[in-house]
Design an enzyme around this catalytic site. Structure first.
Site, mmCIF file in Angstrom:
data_model
loop_
_atom_site.group_PDB
_atom_site.id
_atom_site.type_symbol
_atom_site.label_atom_id
_atom_site.label_comp_id
_atom_site.label_asym_id
_atom_site.label_seq_id
_atom_site.Cartn_x
_atom_site.Cartn_y
_atom_site.Cartn_z
ATOM 1 N N CYS A 155 7.838 -6.093 15.427
ATOM 2 C CA CYS A 155 7.430 -5.169 16.490
ATOM 3 C C CYS A 155 6.016 -5.550 16.923
ATOM 4 O O CYS A 155 5.157 -5.835 16.089
ATOM 5 C CB CYS A 155 7.454 -3.724 15.997
ATOM 6 S SG CYS A 155 9.084 -3.236 15.396
ATOM 7 N N CYS A 181 7.187 -7.579 6.891
ATOM 8 C CA CYS A 181 8.393 -7.144 7.606
ATOM 9 C C CYS A 181 8.804 -8.233 8.584
ATOM 10 O O CYS A 181 7.955 -8.865 9.215
ATOM 11 C CB CYS A 181 8.124 -5.847 8.371
ATOM 12 S SG CYS A 181 9.589 -5.212 9.230
ATOM 13 N N CYS A 233 -2.579 5.601 10.434
ATOM 14 C CA CYS A 233 -1.516 4.749 10.944
ATOM 15 C C CYS A 233 -2.012 3.382 11.362
ATOM 16 O O CYS A 233 -2.975 3.270 12.114
ATOM 17 C CB CYS A 233 -0.910 5.376 12.183
ATOM 18 S SG CYS A 233 0.509 6.326 11.803
ATOM 19 N N GLU A 244 0.794 -1.215 0.000
ATOM 20 C CA GLU A 244 0.000 0.000 0.000
ATOM 21 C C GLU A 244 0.825 1.262 0.000
ATOM 22 O O GLU A 244 1.927 1.313 0.526
ATOM 23 C CB GLU A 244 -0.958 -0.021 1.172
ATOM 24 C CG GLU A 244 -2.166 -0.811 0.773
ATOM 25 C CD GLU A 244 -2.941 -1.312 1.951
ATOM 26 O OE1 GLU A 244 -4.142 -1.480 1.818
ATOM 27 O OE2 GLU A 244 -2.323 -1.529 2.986
ATOM 28 N N CYS A 254 2.719 -3.693 15.743
ATOM 29 C CA CYS A 254 2.621 -3.422 14.304
ATOM 30 C C CYS A 254 2.025 -4.619 13.581
ATOM 31 O O CYS A 254 2.508 -5.746 13.711
ATOM 32 C CB CYS A 254 4.007 -3.114 13.750
ATOM 33 S SG CYS A 254 4.032 -2.957 11.949
ATOM 34 N N CYS A 314 3.484 8.235 1.082
ATOM 35 C CA CYS A 314 4.037 7.240 1.995
ATOM 36 C C CYS A 314 4.265 5.954 1.213
ATOM 37 O O CYS A 314 3.335 5.360 0.684
ATOM 38 C CB CYS A 314 3.051 7.019 3.132
ATOM 39 S SG CYS A 314 3.595 5.724 4.230
HETATM 40 N N1 SAH Z 1 9.743 -0.092 9.489
HETATM 41 C C1 SAH Z 1 9.897 1.307 9.611
HETATM 42 C C2 SAH Z 1 8.952 2.122 8.757
HETATM 43 C C3 SAH Z 1 7.526 1.680 8.635
HETATM 44 S S1 SAH Z 1 6.525 1.814 10.044
HETATM 45 C C4 SAH Z 1 9.781 1.708 11.062
HETATM 46 O O1 SAH Z 1 9.412 0.878 11.882
HETATM 47 O O2 SAH Z 1 10.106 2.853 11.375
HETATM 48 C C5 SAH Z 1 6.014 3.502 10.128
HETATM 49 C C6 SAH Z 1 5.671 3.951 11.563
HETATM 50 O O3 SAH Z 1 4.396 3.436 11.988
HETATM 51 C C7 SAH Z 1 6.687 3.469 12.560
HETATM 52 O O4 SAH Z 1 7.039 4.498 13.452
HETATM 53 C C8 SAH Z 1 5.932 2.368 13.261
HETATM 54 O O5 SAH Z 1 6.468 2.101 14.530
HETATM 55 C C9 SAH Z 1 4.539 2.922 13.313
HETATM 56 N N2 SAH Z 1 3.498 1.934 13.612
HETATM 57 C C10 SAH Z 1 3.544 0.602 13.419
HETATM 58 N N3 SAH Z 1 2.388 0.036 13.830
HETATM 59 C C11 SAH Z 1 1.598 1.016 14.291
HETATM 60 C C12 SAH Z 1 0.287 1.062 14.847
HETATM 61 N N4 SAH Z 1 -0.439 -0.044 14.983
HETATM 62 N N5 SAH Z 1 -0.198 2.264 15.211
HETATM 63 C C13 SAH Z 1 0.519 3.380 15.030
HETATM 64 N N6 SAH Z 1 1.752 3.404 14.524
HETATM 65 C C14 SAH Z 1 2.305 2.236 14.152
HETATM 66 FE FE1 SF4 Z 2 8.627 -3.659 10.628
HETATM 67 FE FE2 SF4 Z 2 6.371 -2.703 11.634
HETATM 68 FE FE3 SF4 Z 2 8.552 -2.823 13.154
HETATM 69 FE FE4 SF4 Z 2 8.433 -1.020 11.148
HETATM 70 S S1 SF4 Z 2 7.127 -1.066 12.983
HETATM 71 S S2 SF4 Z 2 10.137 -2.395 11.660
HETATM 72 S S3 SF4 Z 2 7.225 -2.200 9.658
HETATM 73 S S4 SF4 Z 2 7.467 -4.583 12.301
#
Ligand code: SAH
Ligand code: SF4
Length: 378
Positions: free
Chosen positions: A117, A113, A353, A93, A120, A106
């Protein structure tokens, strides 16, 4: 027969090399690069200042192939979200967020990934594969073309070198879609260098932001390769909390991460690092956490972006209450930081987000899974 080359995979130096291999001059490569990236043209026959014989040769040996749009959703606030096809069962996306003075895209860097995390949904669902250069820059290429069809404004990008005539709707890019961009290093750097190239999109380094979860050696590599604006997903004021929600912290703890950030600033286009901090109820949202964060960030010139958590099924987390978020923000501001709370855009199309929904076939887990990805905005 060998497959046709996808010219979207090539930076200008690589395209020039490829043209030489075909017995063509360097300036022809530049002309074609202009047609593709400045004017958004993918059909060689429309490249009217090329000799007919060259156009024919290109038709035989090359193509301009961006991922196809599977769906498009437009929000009342102007946000547009596309689902792109990157192979059977996989979607990525891309989201466009228009503002008064800029149009931010974006962009995704991987299908899924691997970093896992806990908050996420992309991480939850696992990793399938890296995107190729043409699939990354193809998101920018397609978005500009589509937005021009939709009549989106060409916003002034006062610090761009590209000629005004070729200004496109996308004036800023954030590498904040699906995936960890630094884990797909080569293709991401090549795609960003096309964004920055004056013969490509002509975006300044300040207008391209890479967001990383903190892969320290790769931050150092980026510093040497292409130091664009950097955003770091910190999400915790200490190692204990961070390791609980971000396994990557076990390999690269906060002290090492902040060291790399400080070094990065020697060459960064901005004089601060943006730290992203998703506000999770009962996990990292207490006033004491804010104070601890304020002390921690004394080590690095920093701006903090507080992100409301976007829930997804069975995440096991809840978003912090708004009142708590405001209190957290105030503590940071009183300590002298610029601290913002990320606005949610595109609510009506689930483009906010952590609400981007796609489909990925996970290579690390056996079955196809439904997922929501993280998202944009800086
Ligand atoms: N992998 C990279 C970039 C993609 S994530 C990173 O982790 O920075 C983009 C942003 O969205 C990151 O700051 C991530 O921590 C945040 N993010 C992930 N899951 C989320 C969620 N469920 N709600 C809000 N932000 C989230
Ligand atoms: Fe990967 Fe999501 Fe962690 Fe970004 S926030 S590094 S997309 S698992």
């Amino acid at each position: 027969m060998t497959a046709r080359a996808n010219l979207l995979d090539f930076t200008l130096p690589r395209l020039t090399e490829w043209f030489a291999e075909q017995g063509e001059k360097a300036f022809r490569a530049k002309q074609v690069f202009h047609w593709i990236h400045q004017r958004g043209v993918g059909d060689f026959d429309a490249m009217t200042d090329l000799a007919k014989s060259l156009r024919e040769k290109l038709r035989e040996r090359a193509e301009v192939r961006a991922p196809a749009i599977l769906s498009e959703q437009r929000s009342a606030d102007g946000t547009v979200k596309w689902l792109f096809d990157v192979g059977i069962g996989n979607g990525i996306e891309t989201v466009f967020i228009p503002e008064d003075d800029r149009g931010t895209l974006c962009v995704s860097s991987q299908v899924g990934c691997a970093l896992d995390c806990k908050f996420c949904s992309t991480g939850r669902q696992g990793f399938n594969r890296d995107l190729a250069v043409g699939e990354i820059i193809g998101q920018v290429w397609m978005a500009n073309r589509r937005l021009e069809e939709l009549g989106a404004a060409r916003l002034p990008a006062e610090d761009t070198q590209a000629e005004a005539e070729y200004r496109r709707p996308v004036s800023n890019v954030v590498m904040m879609g699906m995936g960890e961009p630094l884990n797909n290093f080569g293709p991401v750097v090549d795609a960003m260098s096309i964004m920055l190239d004056d013969h490509g999109y002509g975006l300044s380094r300040r207008r391209v932001t890479l967001s990383t979860s903190g892969v320290v050696p790769q931050i150092r590599r980026l510093k040497d390769a292409l130091p664009v604006a950097l955003a770091v997903s910190l999400h915790a004021p200490n190692d204990a909390i961070r390791s609980r929600i971000m396994p990557v912290n076990d390999a690269y703890p906060i002290a090492a991460l902040l060291d790399a950030c400080r070094d990065y600033l020697e060459v960064a286009p901005r004089d601060f690092i943006t730290f992203e901090y998703v506000m999770l109820k009962g996990v990292n949202d207490a006033p004491d956490h804010a104070r601890e964060l304020a002390r921690l960030l004394e080590a690095v010139p920093a701006k903090v972006n507080l992100i409301p958590f976007n829930p997804f099924p069975d995440s096991g987390f809840e978003g912090a209450d708004m009142e708590r978020v405001r209190r957290f923000q105030k503590i940071l501001i009183d300590a002298g930081y610029v601290a913002t709370v990320r606005k949610t855009r595109g609510d009506d199309i689930d483009a906010a987000c952590g609400q981007l929904a796609g489909q990925v076939v996970n290579r690390m887990k056996p079955k196809a899974v439904r997922f929501h990805s993280p998202q944009p905005r800086s």
